[in-house]
Design a protein around this motif. Sequence first.
Motif, mmCIF file in Angstrom:
data_model
loop_
_atom_site.group_PDB
_atom_site.id
_atom_site.type_symbol
_atom_site.label_atom_id
_atom_site.label_comp_id
_atom_site.label_asym_id
_atom_site.label_seq_id
_atom_site.Cartn_x
_atom_site.Cartn_y
_atom_site.Cartn_z
ATOM 1 N N UNK A 1 -25.250 84.146 65.307
ATOM 2 C CA UNK A 1 -26.639 83.846 64.992
ATOM 3 C C UNK A 1 -26.727 82.738 63.950
ATOM 4 N N UNK A 2 -27.910 82.183 63.851
ATOM 5 C CA UNK A 2 -28.127 81.141 62.838
ATOM 6 C C UNK A 2 -27.886 81.698 61.442
ATOM 7 N N UNK A 3 -28.188 83.002 61.255
ATOM 8 C CA UNK A 3 -27.978 83.623 59.946
ATOM 9 C C UNK A 3 -26.510 83.664 59.544
ATOM 10 N N UNK A 4 -25.603 83.532 60.522
ATOM 11 C CA UNK A 4 -24.179 83.537 60.203
ATOM 12 C C UNK A 4 -23.711 82.216 59.586
ATOM 13 N N UNK A 5 -24.429 81.153 59.829
ATOM 14 C CA UNK A 5 -23.945 79.813 59.480
ATOM 15 C C UNK A 5 -23.541 79.652 58.013
ATOM 16 N N UNK A 6 -24.319 80.166 57.032
ATOM 17 C CA UNK A 6 -23.890 79.993 55.632
ATOM 18 C C UNK A 6 -22.553 80.652 55.317
ATOM 19 N N UNK A 7 -22.145 81.646 56.140
ATOM 20 C CA UNK A 7 -20.894 82.351 55.902
ATOM 21 C C UNK A 7 -19.714 81.693 56.620
ATOM 22 N N UNK A 8 -20.003 80.678 57.411
ATOM 23 C CA UNK A 8 -18.968 80.042 58.240
ATOM 24 C C UNK A 8 -18.725 78.600 57.831
ATOM 25 N N UNK A 9 -19.114 78.236 56.616
ATOM 26 C CA UNK A 9 -19.032 76.841 56.192
ATOM 27 C C UNK A 9 -17.601 76.319 56.100
ATOM 28 N N UNK A 10 -16.618 77.221 56.018
ATOM 29 C CA UNK A 10 -15.219 76.780 55.974
ATOM 30 C C UNK A 10 -14.668 76.479 57.367
ATOM 31 N N UNK A 11 -15.450 76.768 58.404
ATOM 32 C CA UNK A 11 -14.982 76.587 59.781
ATOM 33 C C UNK A 11 -15.670 75.377 60.411
ATOM 34 N N UNK A 12 -14.874 74.453 60.927
ATOM 35 C CA UNK A 12 -15.465 73.323 61.671
ATOM 36 C C UNK A 12 -15.670 73.706 63.128
ATOM 37 N N UNK A 13 -14.827 74.648 63.640
ATOM 38 C CA UNK A 13 -14.942 75.114 65.007
ATOM 39 C C UNK A 13 -14.834 76.634 65.059
ATOM 40 N N UNK A 14 -15.468 77.225 66.048
ATOM 41 C CA UNK A 14 -15.450 78.672 66.256
ATOM 42 C C UNK A 14 -14.971 78.948 67.679
ATOM 43 N N UNK A 15 -14.114 79.947 67.848
ATOM 44 C CA UNK A 15 -13.675 80.333 69.180
ATOM 45 C C UNK A 15 -14.686 81.292 69.792
ATOM 46 N N UNK A 16 -15.199 80.937 70.985
ATOM 47 C CA UNK A 16 -16.236 81.737 71.630
ATOM 48 C C UNK A 16 -15.802 82.071 73.057
ATOM 49 N N UNK A 17 -16.457 83.104 73.617
ATOM 50 C CA UNK A 17 -16.182 83.483 74.994
ATOM 51 C C UNK A 17 -16.747 82.406 75.920
ATOM 52 N N UNK A 18 -15.943 81.986 76.865
ATOM 53 C CA UNK A 18 -16.362 80.942 77.789
ATOM 54 C C UNK A 18 -17.377 81.492 78.779
ATOM 55 N N UNK A 19 -18.480 80.788 78.930
ATOM 56 C CA UNK A 19 -19.526 81.231 79.842
ATOM 57 C C UNK A 19 -19.073 81.045 81.288
ATOM 58 N N UNK A 20 -19.358 82.073 82.103
ATOM 59 C CA UNK A 20 -18.970 82.023 83.514
ATOM 60 C C UNK A 20 -20.037 81.334 84.353
#
Length: 500
Positions: free
Chosen positions: A481-500
């Motif tokens: 969620x957008x609310x997660x963004x302030x907690x992820x500032x050390x990450x330039x990329x995030x691993x996500x599930x690939x959409x089918x």
Amino acid sequence: MNKNVSFKTNSIKDVSIQKPGITGILHDGDFEFDTNVQAPLLDALEKYKKNPSVGFHIPGHNRGNGVLGRFEELIGSDALLLDTTDEFDGLGTLHPATGAIADAMQLASIAYNSKRTFFITSGSTISNLAIAFGVISPEDEIIVARNSHRSVITGTMLSGARPNWLMPKLLDDWSIFGAIEAEELERQLKLKPDTKFVWVVNPTYEGMISDIRAMAEICKKYNVPLIVDEAHGSLWNYCDELPVSALELGADAVVHSLHKTAGSMTQSSMLHISKNSKLDVHKIEHALKLLHTTSPSILLLASLDAARAYLSSDKGRALIKNAVENAAYFRAEAKKIKGLSVLGEEDNVKFDITKIFIKMKGLSGKRLETILELDFNIEIESASDEGVLILSNIGNTREEFEYLLKALKEISIREYPDICHLEGKKYMPLMEPDIVMTPREAYFAPKKLVKRENSIGKISAEVIALCPPGISVLLPGEIIKEEHMPYLSDYSEIEVVEEL
């Protein structure tokens, strides 16, 4: 002989702190064991040290003969001499437990009043993994506290369980997790009648206490084992002024990180199975054999034996009492400092007195941590958005707390800009997760890397957990969620599930 500790500071006149002992029990600056306290693994190591054999086995440095001289000088030749594994020199083995190692584990079991106690040399992480891998089956419904250490989450992925998250109360004014309500646990058990296990954390990293006795009674009512990650409560069994251990309150298994507060070496831990546990001890023991290192450090194992022996002695208990008294002193004096708040009874919470969470008006926790470290040469346990965590340990002195109070008083009257808040970074997420897949399903699903700002609305495929305290910001299977963004500032990329 007293030990002197000098602190170099930029704001307070340099001070020299005397580290006094407790009257009558100091000997050449070191505490002695009571003569009636047994420590079989220490006995075996002392015997080995006096009569070393000629070794043609692991470890290859062969009692320090094959290491860099600077390293030997730094840590000491005795440490290298004693750096060996099990199987040799009459010390016994860890898996299966034999000899002096088995004797030491038995004494620990007696001390903690358990059915079985296992020594762990890979931190409490391995304890949590062994519980999950050993007694939880694929597709089992389990209830897990959302503020669990990331090793508990890893355990659910190993076992293939379907976790249902139990949210602790949120202490919004402090930006930390509080206790878990027993009523909420029962509500979830009613909603999930096929639940096989309940897994909670107590105390929280900041020392908040849940009603484990009530939760244990609820779990018995529904015939569900209760597992308690009590990593930060390993002193409780030795002091009536601290909370009661879950081992005495009806839990089936309890994890203790003795290295955190109880004086053993870093990475050493214990796993206890309670006397009336519903868990299959042999399955857990087998899981430990599969997951544990096959080259356990004798130094780590011996430190567990030493910690148990010391805490069982009058001298060790005196140090615990000293830690409690230091914490009470600090809490009382800190409340006199303008702008400084201490989390405590007035906040309607139950807590371990030796875990002290404070905040300073006008400063984020991270900013306060930085000031203490850079201007006063003080290192605290951790910092969150609002405050910092201070531990009153068995190795701390009253003089050290007096120095900390002086530093905080000076900080309170100076004007420090809160640079950390200006950066907009946050450290502890306090939000309920939006779950669409189990952690295991998401972890093994096809995945891809996306830029952090493009990850909103996608399914996380990785565990993102800041350590300390090791509580997850995001887990596989949760919507980002957008609310997660302030907690992820050390990450330039995030691993996500690939959409089918």
